[in-house]
Design a protein around this motif. Sequence first.
Motif, PDB file in Angstrom:
ATOM      1  N   UNK A  64       0.792  -1.233   0.000  1.00  0.00           N
ATOM      2  CA  UNK A  64       0.000   0.000   0.000  1.00  0.00           C
ATOM      3  C   UNK A  64       0.819   1.275   0.000  1.00  0.00           C
ATOM      4  N   UNK A  65       2.063   1.194   0.455  1.00  0.00           N
ATOM      5  CA  UNK A  65       2.810   2.428   0.611  1.00  0.00           C
ATOM      6  C   UNK A  65       3.282   2.954  -0.733  1.00  0.00           C
ATOM      7  N   UNK A  66       2.787   4.117  -1.047  1.00  0.00           N
ATOM      8  CA  UNK A  66       3.182   4.806  -2.277  1.00  0.00           C
ATOM      9  C   UNK A  66       3.831   6.118  -1.856  1.00  0.00           C
ATOM     10  N   UNK A 107       3.508  10.211  -2.065  1.00  0.00           N
ATOM     11  CA  UNK A 107       2.518  11.261  -2.308  1.00  0.00           C
ATOM     12  C   UNK A 107       2.815  11.937  -3.649  1.00  0.00           C
ATOM     13  N   UNK A 108       1.780  12.143  -4.451  1.00  0.00           N
ATOM     14  CA  UNK A 108       1.956  12.722  -5.787  1.00  0.00           C
ATOM     15  C   UNK A 108       2.424  14.167  -5.718  1.00  0.00           C
ATOM     16  N   UNK A 109       2.200  14.824  -4.579  1.00  0.00           N
ATOM     17  CA  UNK A 109       2.612  16.223  -4.449  1.00  0.00           C
ATOM     18  C   UNK A 109       3.988  16.332  -3.790  1.00  0.00           C
ATOM     19  N   UNK A 110       4.101  15.856  -2.535  1.00  0.00           N
ATOM     20  CA  UNK A 110       5.336  16.101  -1.799  1.00  0.00           C
ATOM     21  C   UNK A 110       6.338  14.954  -1.878  1.00  0.00           C
ATOM     22  N   UNK A 111       5.846  13.747  -2.194  1.00  0.00           N
ATOM     23  CA  UNK A 111       6.770  12.622  -2.348  1.00  0.00           C
ATOM     24  C   UNK A 111       7.015  11.815  -1.087  1.00  0.00           C
ATOM     25  N   UNK A 112       6.264  12.086   0.002  1.00  0.00           N
ATOM     26  CA  UNK A 112       6.473  11.303   1.212  1.00  0.00           C
ATOM     27  C   UNK A 112       5.638  10.018   1.162  1.00  0.00           C
ATOM     28  N   UNK A 113       5.838   9.142   2.169  1.00  0.00           N
ATOM     29  CA  UNK A 113       5.063   7.908   2.243  1.00  0.00           C
ATOM     30  C   UNK A 113       3.587   8.217   2.437  1.00  0.00           C
ATOM     31  N   UNK A 114       2.738   7.487   1.757  1.00  0.00           N
ATOM     32  CA  UNK A 114       1.307   7.589   2.002  1.00  0.00           C
ATOM     33  C   UNK A 114       0.610   6.368   1.426  1.00  0.00           C
ATOM     34  N   UNK A 115      -0.598   6.076   1.941  1.00  0.00           N
ATOM     35  CA  UNK A 115      -1.386   4.988   1.369  1.00  0.00           C
ATOM     36  C   UNK A 115      -2.247   5.504   0.217  1.00  0.00           C
ATOM     37  N   UNK A 116      -2.356   6.834   0.123  1.00  0.00           N
ATOM     38  CA  UNK A 116      -3.288   7.424  -0.848  1.00  0.00           C
ATOM     39  C   UNK A 116      -2.530   8.058  -2.010  1.00  0.00           C
ATOM     40  N   UNK A 117      -3.285   8.693  -2.887  1.00  0.00           N
ATOM     41  CA  UNK A 117      -2.669   9.380  -4.015  1.00  0.00           C
ATOM     42  C   UNK A 117      -1.921  10.622  -3.514  1.00  0.00           C
ATOM     43  N   UNK A 120      11.593  10.477   2.835  1.00  0.00           N
ATOM     44  CA  UNK A 120      10.296  10.470   3.533  1.00  0.00           C
ATOM     45  C   UNK A 120      10.444  10.405   5.050  1.00  0.00           C
ATOM     46  N   UNK A 121      11.441   9.647   5.539  1.00  0.00           N
ATOM     47  CA  UNK A 121      11.537   9.524   7.002  1.00  0.00           C
ATOM     48  C   UNK A 121      11.912  10.844   7.672  1.00  0.00           C
ATOM     49  N   UNK A 122      12.496  11.764   6.902  1.00  0.00           N
ATOM     50  CA  UNK A 122      12.801  13.084   7.464  1.00  0.00           C
ATOM     51  C   UNK A 122      11.515  13.846   7.761  1.00  0.00           C
TER      52      UNK A 122
END
Lengths: 198, 198
Positions: A54-56, A58-68, A87-89
Amino acid sequence: MNDNSSSIQKLINAFTLLPGVGLKTAERYAYKVISLSSDEVEFFANSLLKAKQNTKFCSVCGTFTDKHTCDICMKRNSKILCVVKEPKDVVALEKARNFNALYHVLHGTISPLENKGPNDIRIKELITRINENKFDEVIMATNPDVEGEVTANYIAKLLTPLGIKVTRIAQGIQMGSDLQYADEVTLSKALEDRKVMN
Amino acid sequence: MNDNSSSIQKLINAFTLLPGVGLKTAERYAYKVISLSSDEVEFFANSLLKAKQNTKFCSVCGTFTDKHTCDICMKRNSKILCVVKEPKDVVALEKARNFNALYHVLHGTISPLENKGPNDIRIKELITRINENKFDEVIMATNPDVEGEVTANYIAKLLTPLGIKVTRIAQGIQMGSDLQYADEVTLSKALEDRKVMN
């Protein structure tokens, strides 16, 4: 040597995939797993698979997310953009109190040694984002190492001509630490960047 | 605080099930999992489930095995029986060179504090096994702590009247260690059990 080249041995091998986990630690983890309830082990195994599936980014900022698009980008309103390496930062900075900026994850830093140039990290996306949104300030929060400094300077040189205020996170003595254990580069930086006390 | 209360956050929580793993370490592990290949993560998850599902205790000695009877009990021929507290002690002892004994896992030690008496550990099974098989020697290899000592002494008192030679693993200064860091109980024991040099 015996039938530990079996299910447990495979699990021990699996645990050594984790960073800093050698044979001894992997064994300890594996024995613990055997003593967990079946439900707990199933939760563990599912968490592994789901996190990977599930981890993708983010289409905007580039961090980890389950969503678009991640929750921070969706819900937060800020004129401050904080640029980080990974992302961990973002997770680390979110722990800082009273900080409500938006983020931009570069997914790396400029590193000639690793053959990574400005086009290999998300700088183009950063410029596009800054052109499309009005930010009052861009904080360069890459790590205070050679690659982080080079990347911060490179981006600052791109953005300053566009009339954008670019700042760098402060470097100096760590809070709660002891002067005598600080390295000389940190000490020099702390003295150089000294502040007037009011 | 953000959508890290998602798949990754669940995985971080799962990792804290492991012994000695706090939030920071769990985060490091979780980030690593995201960067592993899907095949590796699947291997990891399967290893967890399989280890939990398949690992049973050997019907004879009580150590971990995937089968009804473990490979050591099936294949090894020995007149020496080594009594240990837990299955992982078998794994540790198997690493010692030139040691080819059979094992008996007690699954605990006599511990009044934990309300564990002789009937709560596999002593009855040990007696039955000794009555049915002729052993030349029974080595008590429980830990050198209070519970381990009490258990070793209890079992020795049961077996010695049956004409069985019962021995205790040597206690003393650890190989490769430094005298100055040894605790006083260990030092006393090492002096008390000194050996004539030939």
